[in-house]
Motif scaffolding. Structure first.
Motif, PDB file in Angstrom:
ATOM      1  N   CYS A  33     -30.698  -3.939  15.115  1.00 37.96           N
ATOM      2  CA  CYS A  33     -29.325  -3.428  15.120  1.00 37.96           C
ATOM      3  C   CYS A  33     -29.314  -1.951  14.731  1.00 37.96           C
ATOM      4  O   CYS A  33     -29.754  -1.574  13.649  1.00 37.96           O
ATOM      5  N   ALA A  34     -28.789  -1.132  15.623  1.00 34.86           N
ATOM      6  CA  ALA A  34     -28.701   0.306  15.370  1.00 34.86           C
ATOM      7  C   ALA A  34     -27.612   0.599  14.341  1.00 34.86           C
ATOM      8  O   ALA A  34     -26.736  -0.226  14.083  1.00 34.86           O
ATOM      9  N   VAL A  35     -27.657   1.796  13.776  1.00 34.50           N
ATOM     10  CA  VAL A  35     -26.588   2.235  12.882  1.00 34.50           C
ATOM     11  C   VAL A  35     -25.275   2.162  13.659  1.00 34.50           C
ATOM     12  O   VAL A  35     -25.175   2.664  14.776  1.00 34.50           O
ATOM     13  N   GLY A  36     -24.305   1.501  13.086  1.00 36.94           N
ATOM     14  CA  GLY A  36     -23.022   1.329  13.774  1.00 36.94           C
ATOM     15  C   GLY A  36     -23.000   0.152  14.720  1.00 36.94           C
ATOM     16  O   GLY A  36     -22.004  -0.110  15.370  1.00 36.94           O
ATOM     17  N   ALA A  60     -28.237 -11.216   4.981  1.00 39.92           N
ATOM     18  CA  ALA A  60     -29.694 -11.159   5.143  1.00 39.92           C
ATOM     19  C   ALA A  60     -30.080 -10.179   6.243  1.00 39.92           C
ATOM     20  O   ALA A  60     -31.155  -9.575   6.194  1.00 39.92           O
ATOM     21  N   TRP A  61     -29.235 -10.032   7.240  1.00 41.17           N
ATOM     22  CA  TRP A  61     -29.495  -9.100   8.342  1.00 41.17           C
ATOM     23  C   TRP A  61     -28.958  -7.694   8.063  1.00 41.17           C
ATOM     24  O   TRP A  61     -29.018  -6.813   8.914  1.00 41.17           O
ATOM     25  N   GLY A  62     -28.381  -7.465   6.880  1.00 37.21           N
ATOM     26  CA  GLY A  62     -27.842  -6.143   6.545  1.00 37.21           C
ATOM     27  C   GLY A  62     -26.521  -5.860   7.236  1.00 37.21           C
ATOM     28  O   GLY A  62     -26.190  -4.703   7.500  1.00 37.21           O
ATOM     29  N   LEU A  63     -25.752  -6.914   7.522  1.00 35.08           N
ATOM     30  CA  LEU A  63     -24.467  -6.759   8.215  1.00 35.08           C
ATOM     31  C   LEU A  63     -23.306  -7.094   7.290  1.00 35.08           C
ATOM     32  O   LEU A  63     -23.421  -7.948   6.419  1.00 35.08           O
ATOM     33  N   ALA A  64     -22.193  -6.424   7.514  1.00 32.59           N
ATOM     34  CA  ALA A  64     -20.943  -6.768   6.840  1.00 32.59           C
ATOM     35  C   ALA A  64     -20.088  -7.550   7.828  1.00 32.59           C
ATOM     36  O   ALA A  64     -20.037  -7.209   9.014  1.00 32.59           O
ATOM     37  N   ARG A  99     -21.203  -6.029  11.354  1.00 32.91           N
ATOM     38  CA  ARG A  99     -21.571  -4.653  11.700  1.00 32.91           C
ATOM     39  C   ARG A  99     -22.557  -4.130  10.667  1.00 32.91           C
ATOM     40  O   ARG A  99     -22.475  -4.443   9.485  1.00 32.91           O
ATOM     41  N   SER A 100     -23.463  -3.304  11.147  1.00 31.98           N
ATOM     42  CA  SER A 100     -24.473  -2.708  10.278  1.00 31.98           C
ATOM     43  C   SER A 100     -23.794  -2.058   9.078  1.00 31.98           C
ATOM     44  O   SER A 100     -22.894  -1.232   9.242  1.00 31.98           O
ATOM     45  N   LYS A 101     -24.204  -2.474   7.870  1.00 30.87           N
ATOM     46  CA  LYS A 101     -23.581  -1.946   6.655  1.00 30.87           C
ATOM     47  C   LYS A 101     -23.749  -0.440   6.539  1.00 30.87           C
ATOM     48  O   LYS A 101     -22.880   0.238   6.016  1.00 30.87           O
ATOM     49  N   THR A 102     -24.842   0.076   7.041  1.00 33.87           N
ATOM     50  CA  THR A 102     -25.075   1.520   6.934  1.00 33.87           C
ATOM     51  C   THR A 102     -24.049   2.296   7.747  1.00 33.87           C
ATOM     52  O   THR A 102     -23.824   3.466   7.498  1.00 33.87           O
ATOM     53  N   SER A 103     -23.408   1.635   8.705  1.00 33.75           N
ATOM     54  CA  SER A 103     -22.449   2.328   9.554  1.00 33.75           C
ATOM     55  C   SER A 103     -21.075   2.411   8.916  1.00 33.75           C
ATOM     56  O   SER A 103     -20.238   3.186   9.339  1.00 33.75           O
ATOM     57  N   ALA A 143     -21.124   5.695  23.918  1.00 32.35           N
ATOM     58  CA  ALA A 143     -21.622   5.840  25.290  1.00 32.35           C
ATOM     59  C   ALA A 143     -23.120   5.543  25.300  1.00 32.35           C
ATOM     60  O   ALA A 143     -23.838   5.865  24.349  1.00 32.35           O
ATOM     61  N   LYS A 144     -23.582   4.909  26.324  1.00 29.93           N
ATOM     62  CA  LYS A 144     -24.996   4.555  26.491  1.00 29.93           C
ATOM     63  C   LYS A 144     -25.517   3.650  25.376  1.00 29.93           C
ATOM     64  O   LYS A 144     -26.673   3.759  24.970  1.00 29.93           O
ATOM     65  N   ALA A 145     -24.651   2.792  24.861  1.00 26.85           N
ATOM     66  CA  ALA A 145     -25.092   1.851  23.818  1.00 26.85           C
ATOM     67  C   ALA A 145     -26.152   0.922  24.386  1.00 26.85           C
ATOM     68  O   ALA A 145     -26.072   0.518  25.550  1.00 26.85           O
ATOM     69  N   ARG A 146     -27.141   0.613  23.582  1.00 24.89           N
ATOM     70  CA  ARG A 146     -28.149  -0.381  23.970  1.00 24.89           C
ATOM     71  C   ARG A 146     -27.602  -1.745  23.585  1.00 24.89           C
ATOM     72  O   ARG A 146     -27.165  -1.944  22.448  1.00 24.89           O
TER      73      ARG A 146
END
Length: 187
Positions: A33-36, A60-64, A99-103, A143-146
């Protein structure tokens, strides 16, 4: 992602093999999972699986946990496919979104996914086929999200599909057998 959750009706029908829910911890979602980035998980209507995803798996996956969308299944006439008060099955399924917590602290020009949304459609006759949601997520992705679908049951343009049934809902007439390709015949 649409994991093969254990349930009695699937076990009786033998439609697909189930997964031990704790094996989901082994998926490298934190790394993938990318940032954001968002992770959306279809969950059966068992409350213990909702809690498991929100309270154990996502952390556990670092998601909120950022939202829950409901897919309401109706007939062509607009009626519930199953009585809302049914003790064994429900006419809806939940998509739990993380969503990635870092985002969460970053400044993004992309609007957040709505925390609540109801989608209403006639379900496919094919067991476990979910509605395509790319158009609903698209405004909330850069844009261009993987994009990656885990436990995929079909190929989609612009997506990486992973699972042991990735061709299940694709029309095989549109697929190319590389053994029959022009390059293979020249060799």
């Amino acid at each position: 992602m649409d994991p093969p959750w254990p349930n009695k009706s699937v076990r009786r029908a033998g439609k697909y093999s189930k997964i031990d829910v704790y094996d989901l911890y082994k998926l490298p979602c934190k790394r993938l999972c990318a940032v954001g980035g968002y992770v959306a998980v279809w969950v059966t209507n068992k409350p213990k699986y909702h809690s498991f995803v929100r309270e154990k798996l996502f952390p556990a996956w670092g998601l909120a946990h950022v939202g829950e969308w409901y897919w309401i299944k109706v007939t062509n006439a607009g009626e519930w496919v199953i009585d809302l008060d049914s003790a064994h099955r429900k006419p809806y399924e939940m998509l739990v979104i993380g969503r990635s917590k870092t985002s969460l602290d970053s400044t993004s020009t992309v609007p957040d996914v709505p925390g609540r949304r109801a989608l209403c459609s006639v379900p496919s006759r094919q067991h476990s086929r979910k509605p395509f949601l790319e158009g609903l997520f698209e405004p909330h992705l850069p844009a261009k999200a993987r994009k990656l679908e885990l436990f995929a049951r079909n190929l989609l343009p612009g997506w990486m599909s992973w699972g042991n049934e990735v061709l299940k809902f694709n029309d095989r007439r549109h697929l190319v057998n590389h053994g029959d390709s022009v390059d293979a015949k020249r060799a």
